[in-house]
Design an enzyme around this catalytic site. Structure first.
Site, short mmCIF file in Angstrom:
data_model
loop_
_atom_site.label_atom_id
_atom_site.label_comp_id
_atom_site.label_asym_id
_atom_site.label_seq_id
_atom_site.Cartn_x
_atom_site.Cartn_y
_atom_site.Cartn_z
N ARG A 63 0.81 -1.23 0.00
CA ARG A 63 0.00 0.00 0.00
C ARG A 63 0.83 1.26 0.00
O ARG A 63 0.33 2.33 -0.29
CB ARG A 63 -0.92 0.01 1.23
N HIS A 249 -7.68 -24.73 13.47
CA HIS A 249 -6.61 -25.72 13.65
C HIS A 249 -7.03 -26.91 14.52
O HIS A 249 -6.84 -28.06 14.15
CB HIS A 249 -5.38 -25.08 14.28
C1 BG6 Z 1 -2.00 -19.12 13.46
C2 BG6 Z 1 -2.60 -18.33 14.58
O1 BG6 Z 1 -3.00 -19.57 12.59
O2 BG6 Z 1 -1.30 -20.23 13.99
C3 BG6 Z 1 -1.50 -17.87 15.53
O3 BG6 Z 1 -3.29 -17.21 14.04
C4 BG6 Z 1 -0.67 -19.03 16.00
O4 BG6 Z 1 -2.06 -17.17 16.63
C5 BG6 Z 1 -0.20 -19.88 14.82
O5 BG6 Z 1 0.45 -18.52 16.69
C6 BG6 Z 1 0.45 -21.17 15.30
O6 BG6 Z 1 1.02 -21.85 14.21
P1 BG6 Z 1 2.22 -22.87 14.40
O7 BG6 Z 1 2.43 -23.45 13.05
O8 BG6 Z 1 3.38 -22.06 14.90
O9 BG6 Z 1 1.76 -23.87 15.41
#
Ligand code: BG6
Length: 502
Positions: A63, A249
């Site tokens: 941007r 997740h």
């Molecule tokens: C993200 C979240 O999707 O996943 C974050 O928004 C989090 O808050 C992250 O820290 C964790 O991912 P990973 O791969 O480090 O376990």
């Protein structure tokens, strides 16, 4: 030597690469945390491996004028710091083009149209932006004539902030692109151990036969992080941990853990089964949130010997947002009826680790009686460790060698990726980004999956508002509020010890 023995002894080469067609990948939010920390490094890695066709390009949407030079410089510096040679950094940099554009102003999209030209390459648009920009970006791409018949969009999670907003986004995107060209990303699905869940379950008979309430006592899914707010206060404080981690997740992990066998490894076959799991999740409604869920927010504490601030202090004001969630849930299916599933995830916890711990039922009767050395027969436990030390461990009871009295103790079979294979474990985004370009949706969430996940999460959010407005406090560097321990201990169980998987 029989075939399996030969295979066991042979070091395994990395899997053959699937070709990627020439592409233009446009990243909205190129200066954002996700793009800089994950997306560009993942693409650079794929470039190193020779997977990206020569004529492919990566376009970053920025941007501010200063970002046109600033962002590629930042990316180059990161790659150099990661050990890439000057030549290699320069080679990746040549693929990058920054385009100045304001996502909500259609009149600025001409610059992107021009940069893309009339190439026939596969066009993918990664919307690494807050979800309220998804609709305007898709509409502006369409009205500017930038979308080709094979163009696809990648939407970052969380998709919306509840079922209604997710539907609104999905409806608007569906007016522009078909589902087959909409990729809803959840990077947990790109993690090696998560993909291995399907192999563990469906390429082995051993576990599948006991994968049910007949043999399993309880399941625990933990996703613990030591990081706090980082630089994401604006987003995170509005979203909260349930939306940020559980809706996507953690529920995706639960789905892959619990699904019925799809008849083949094909995107819709797998996703049909995942939706069934989500539909079977028993709703947690109204005052039940007090019994089945725990909300927490970290206060100050110590992690790895370092003092860290509490959430409110980091944020600069008092907030009712949760940074920790624990939930006791159940799946109403024949396979899973009566098996408690405990979910636990939080920021600023004692250790960074994610795993699925499956505790089997104890033996029905001990033939060893209660003689000293044999009095405690621990139930078998299978740990599927996502990070760190990705791998699988199985806890078994064993006889301590010796000619004295019989002594029985738990020991573990430990199958770690780093020792089992001499190949690099890629970052989740490396696979996912090229899967989009190849047109493989297996590891992406379908519309009904995301909406079904919100259908389960929404009543919890509503219940919290009414019955549980204030999160409990926990010290940074702990395992969450004591109520989370109570959630499982009142049922005579305890959280699996992370040391077990170490
Ligand atoms: C993200 C979240 O999707 O996943 C974050 O928004 C989090 O808050 C992250 O820290 C964790 O991912 P990973 O791969 O480090 O376990």
């Amino acid at each position: 030597m029989d075939a399996i023995a030969e295979r066991l002894l042979k070091p395994e080469a990395a899997p053959e690469r699937t070709p990627v067609p020439p592409f233009d990948l446009v990243i909205f939010g190129a200066g954002g945390d996700l793009a800089l920390r994950k997306l560009f490094p993942a693409l650079a890695q794929r470039n190193e491996e020779g997977v990206l066709p020569e004529e492919s390009r990566i376009l970053g949407i920025v941007r501010k004028q200063e970002d046109v030079e600033g962002i590629p410089n930042e990316i180059a510096a990161k790659l150099a710091a990661a050990g890439l040679s000057q030549d290699r950094v320069a080679a990746f940099r040549r693929r990058l083009t920054m385009v100045l554009l304001d996502a909500v102003k259609p009149e600025t999209y001409g610059a992107l149209r021009e940069a893309l030209g009339d190439s026939q390459r596969v066009r993918s648009f990664y919307l690494s932006t807050p979800p309220d920009l998804f609709i305007p970006i898709c509409e502006n791409l369409a009205s500017s004539g930038i979308l080709t018949p094979t163009s696809r969009v990648i939407l970052e999670k969380p998709l919306g902030r509840d079922l209604a907003s997710a539907r609104e986004i999905n409806d608007a995107v569906a007016r522009i692109l078909p589902e087959s060209r909409t990729y809803r990303i959840d990077h947990y699905l790109g993690k090696e151990t998560v993909q291995n869940l399907l192999v563990l379950r469906f390429a082995n008979t051993l576990f599948e036969r006991s994968w049910s309430s007949r043999d399993i006592d309880n399941v625990q899914i933990t996703v613990a992080e030591t990081v706090g707010l980082e630089s994401r206060a604006g987003y995170y404080d509005k979203a909260g941990h349930l939306r940020d981690m559980v809706q996507n997740h953690v529920l995706q992990l639960l789905c892959l853990f619990a699904i019925e066998p799809p008849n083949q490894l094909e995107a819709d076959a797998v996703r049909d089964e995942k939706v069934r799991v989500l539909k079977a999740l028993r709703p947690i409604v109204g005052p039940d949130v007090q019994r089945h869920t725990v909300r927490g927010q970290y206060g100050p504490g110590v992690i790895d010997g370092q003092r860290v601030k509490g959430y409110a202090e980091e944020l600069g004001h008092v907030s009712g947002t949760e940074t920790f969630t624990a939930i006791r849930c159940e799946l109403d299916t024949w396979r899973w009826a009566g098996v408690p599933i405990y979910l636990r995830t939080g920021k600023r916890m004692a250790q960074r680790y994610s795993e699925i711990a499956v505790t089997f039922k104890p033996v029905p009767h001990s033939i060893f009686g209660r003689a000293p050395g044999c009095e405690e027969l621990y139930a078998n436990r299978l740990i599927i460790r996502l990070q760190p030390n990705d791998g699988v461990q199985l806890q078994l009871m064993m006889k301590v060698p010796g000619s004295g009295k019989l002594k029985v103790v738990p020991r573990q079979l430990d199958l770690r990726y780093e020792t089992a294979f001499d190949v690099r474990t890629p970052d989740a985004y490396e696979r996912l980004l090229t899967d989009v370009i190849r047109g493989d949706q297996t590891l992406f969430m379908r519309r009904d999956e995301v909406e079904q996940a919100w259908t389960w999460v929404d009543p919890i959010l509503a219940g919290w508002q009414e019955y549980y407005p204030q999160p409990h406090r926990y010290a940074a560097g702990s395992w969450g509020p004591s109520q989370a321990i109570g959630l499982i201990e009142r049922e005579g169980r305890s959280w699996a010890d992370p040391e077990f998987g170490e």
